[in-house]
Design a protein around this motif. Structure first.
Motif, mmCIF file in Angstrom:
data_model
loop_
_atom_site.group_PDB
_atom_site.id
_atom_site.type_symbol
_atom_site.label_atom_id
_atom_site.label_comp_id
_atom_site.label_asym_id
_atom_site.label_seq_id
_atom_site.Cartn_x
_atom_site.Cartn_y
_atom_site.Cartn_z
ATOM 1 N N ASP B 269 -36.215 -2.739 3.343
ATOM 2 C CA ASP B 269 -37.528 -2.972 4.471
ATOM 3 C C ASP B 269 -37.091 -4.503 4.630
ATOM 4 N N GLN B 270 -37.150 -5.902 4.042
ATOM 5 C CA GLN B 270 -36.269 -7.918 4.300
ATOM 6 C C GLN B 270 -35.035 -7.900 4.926
ATOM 7 N N LEU B 271 -34.490 -6.987 4.001
ATOM 8 C CA LEU B 271 -33.119 -7.515 4.327
ATOM 9 C C LEU B 271 -32.420 -6.237 3.786
ATOM 10 N N SER B 272 -31.077 -5.672 5.044
ATOM 11 C CA SER B 272 -30.184 -5.094 4.196
ATOM 12 C C SER B 272 -29.162 -5.244 3.864
ATOM 13 N N VAL B 273 -28.455 -4.539 3.453
ATOM 14 C CA VAL B 273 -27.368 -5.527 1.883
ATOM 15 C C VAL B 273 -26.797 -4.097 2.326
ATOM 16 N N MET B 274 -24.789 -4.453 2.269
ATOM 17 C CA MET B 274 -23.905 -3.318 2.322
ATOM 18 C C MET B 274 -22.760 -3.121 1.921
ATOM 19 N N GLY B 275 -22.038 -2.633 1.251
ATOM 20 C CA GLY B 275 -20.778 -2.650 0.652
ATOM 21 C C GLY B 275 -19.929 -2.332 1.078
ATOM 22 N N PHE B 276 -19.037 -2.643 -0.136
ATOM 23 C CA PHE B 276 -17.146 -1.804 0.544
ATOM 24 C C PHE B 276 -16.457 -1.355 -0.729
ATOM 25 N N GLN B 323 -7.832 7.727 5.656
ATOM 26 C CA GLN B 323 -9.086 7.343 6.611
ATOM 27 C C GLN B 323 -10.344 6.686 5.413
ATOM 28 N N SER B 324 -10.894 5.270 6.144
ATOM 29 C CA SER B 324 -12.154 4.799 5.644
ATOM 30 C C SER B 324 -13.307 5.464 5.674
ATOM 31 N N THR B 325 -14.960 5.525 5.193
ATOM 32 C CA THR B 325 -16.013 6.157 6.420
ATOM 33 C C THR B 325 -17.076 5.563 5.883
ATOM 34 N N VAL B 326 -17.737 5.226 6.496
ATOM 35 C CA VAL B 326 -18.889 4.906 6.107
ATOM 36 C C VAL B 326 -19.943 5.955 5.224
ATOM 37 N N VAL B 327 -20.810 4.951 3.990
ATOM 38 C CA VAL B 327 -21.593 6.606 3.311
ATOM 39 C C VAL B 327 -22.613 5.626 3.363
ATOM 40 N N VAL B 328 -23.938 5.994 4.399
ATOM 41 C CA VAL B 328 -25.085 6.101 4.234
ATOM 42 C C VAL B 328 -26.169 6.167 3.439
ATOM 43 N N ARG B 329 -26.495 5.114 2.965
ATOM 44 C CA ARG B 329 -27.766 5.131 1.656
ATOM 45 C C ARG B 329 -29.187 4.587 2.209
ATOM 46 N N GLN B 330 -29.782 3.952 1.235
ATOM 47 C CA GLN B 330 -31.174 3.283 1.293
ATOM 48 C C GLN B 330 -30.646 1.874 1.743
#
Lengths: 337, 337
Positions: B269-276, B323-330
DNA sequence: TCGACTCATGTAGACGTCTACATGGCTGGT
DNA sequence: ACCAGCCATGTAGACGTCTACATGAGTCGA
């Protein structure tokens, strides 16, 4: 196993070829390589030139053949894809390496049959020592090692009366340590979450120790898969009366912790969670995880040292007991009234 | 003074000892072992008995000497104590093993000099193939491998114009994939948190790709240690205007996530966090972590397969892009406001 | 009954490196 | 000038297993 084509041994130069080019015998080349001061300056230079000209690279197998040494040690682990084993192997490799030994890794997937099979493979590759996880192993494995006269060391498990030398910690003591921490905080109904009992004597003995504990407290045992999902699932099936969860692995504890966060359950206010392992992440979760610190790195180092010393000097390998300790962090507290 | 030493040297029986006991020559014993149908039934039985009596165990080194094969492959990794490498090695070992090869592991600690040193060690142990991480390596390593005529394969990194065959993913594409996910959500100010650039061409190229991106968005780069503490520390030094954090490793992302939970900052909600990476824990954290799934397991399998095929049939090793892919989560969402 | 053929086994290297011992040239002391 | 001793190098196995080829005994058909 068909096509045994020997295209591999494409005319690689040997010391004889080098000698021919330099106009000396193979013995002189060998000496120039191993004891340079026993060869005259002029000859040495001609040999150096010949080595470059021929592109000579020593044949390690021939060396091993005459020395009778491969400087290689094999380790059998249930999996590499688990922090505890990779941490162990990391330390093991480091210490083996500083002693001039290489590490061959084989994965057993926790299957005793595969373990025997892989052990044979390692022996047939010429390892000079064999490291296994836990104390219970197929008879055949032990027999094979004995026949080959190569030393066998067990890890992750210390038990004074083991028939094979072991470098590890006492799983029973460690489990009791964990329970005592929770009991001291006042918990009386505790869920114990553990991975599969089968083919894992570490888990088995941890559970055994808890079951043997005098009974002012009640334990509710739950077996689940040894991963984050297992921890989550354990929380979903939690007996309502418990005030603490003791997970016999940090992975389980973190799975539980995450699920509890999802459910909005406050840890440790509403429920205490305790782990086992002290994984790297445990001191960073929110709340940070109270756990048992197992001497994994030290175990790797000591195991390597014991093996190397044995191989170098013949000293017999002696069992070593390493200590586990409680690491108190934020995830445990006295039960709320 | 006839020396009939039945049990010699290191006390290990040889095929000759077996032959002596069975009353046949070493050649016959060898045949009984390798082509049983060329030896008469009676002789075979006597030999079997003699093997048991003498406790004979084949000498792998002598076998390797004559066959010219060790059935051993070496892998150089920066560390074992990191999920991504152990996951890779786990898959690598599995596939090598089904092809009859063993895996020797050496740890470089990310130090190019140590890498060369360890590579030499592996070669001097007789590995038939060498697997390294990343594309940039000390010249000497490549030269050594070439001189020894053993195949060298790079992993974790695919680049069409590489001079050594590589099985891996394109780090630049993967980084762009991640950025595009955040950009598509509407983020315009994004913190990029990454581990040390030095001696890590994977990190370097991920950052390079982001820097090359057209600029409707602004990236704020932050280099920290490649562990949970690094992620935490990055959050502590977060530029106030960013609406998302892109961590170039799940460990960093989880470190950041935990710290944000501590601070009471709501993700996403306040900040998105994305990993790798897509580490095992990422789909269990609360919130679950949006990340880039790297084809690590497949990379291990494919690498092993390529090496084995080359060693068995001589087929040249060809680079493969996975290939790498995006995994969209919460953990990611459109920026609030 | 003989030669051709088969089968089981032995013999003799080969693999590449190392090393104990042998060799022969040279030095130096007497 | 002679012998002891040393130095640099060569020779000849040894390490344990495999295999091409040789050998000798037995079988079979004509």
């Amino acid at each position: 196993m068909e096509s045994k084509t020997n295209f591999r041994r494409k005319g690689r130069a040997t010391i004889i070829d080098v000698g021919r080019v330099a106009g000396v015998s193979d013995a002189t080349v060998s000496r120039a390589l191993n004891k340079p001061d026993t060869v005259s300056e002029a000859t040495r230079q001609r040999i150096d030139a010949a080595i470059i000209e021929t592109g000579y690279v020593p044949n390690p197998v021939a060396k091993a053949m005459v020395s009778g040494r491969t400087y290689t040690v094999g380790a059998l682990v249930p999996t590499l894809d688990h922090a505890i084993f990779s941490k162990f192997l990391n330390a093991l490799e480091a210490e083996l390496s500083t002693n001039g030994y290489g590490l061959v890794v084989a994965v057993t997937k926790g299957d005793p049959l595969r373990e025997v099979e892989k052990a044979k493979k390692l022996l047939s590759m010429g390892v000079e020592g064999l490291i296994v996880s836990g104390l219970s192993h197929n008879e055949e494995l032990v027999a094979q090692a004995r026949r080959s006269t190569i030393p066998l060391v067990a890890t992750s498990y210390f038990q004074p009366d083991s028939h094979i030398p072991a470098v590890g910690y006492d799983n029973e003591t460690a489990a009791v340590l964990a329970a005592e921490h929770l009991i001291a905080l006042g918990h009386e109904k505790i869920a114990v979450v553990h991975g599969p009992i089968r083919d894992n004597d570490r888990t088995r003995s941890r559970v055994r120790a808890l079951k043997a504990l005098p009974q002012p407290v009640t334990f509710f045992y739950h077996e689940s898969s040894l991963d984050y999902a297992g921890g989550r699932e354990a929380v979903e099936n939690l007996p309502p009366e418990v005030t603490a969860i003791l997970c016999l692995s940090d992975v389980l504890a973190m799975g539980a912790l995450f699920k509890l966060q999802d459910l909005g359950v406050k840890v440790p206010d509403q429920l205490s969670v305790m782990g086992f392992d002290n994984m790297a992440a445990s001191e960073f979760t929110s709340p940070t995880l109270t756990t048992i610190k197992l001497p994994i790195t030290e175990m790797g180092t000591r195991t390597a040292r014991a093996i190397c010393e044995h191989l170098n000097t013949g000293t017999p390998i002696e069992s070593e007991e390493l200590q586990s300790t409680v690491v108190v962090r934020q995830s445990t507290a006295s039960p709320s009234r």
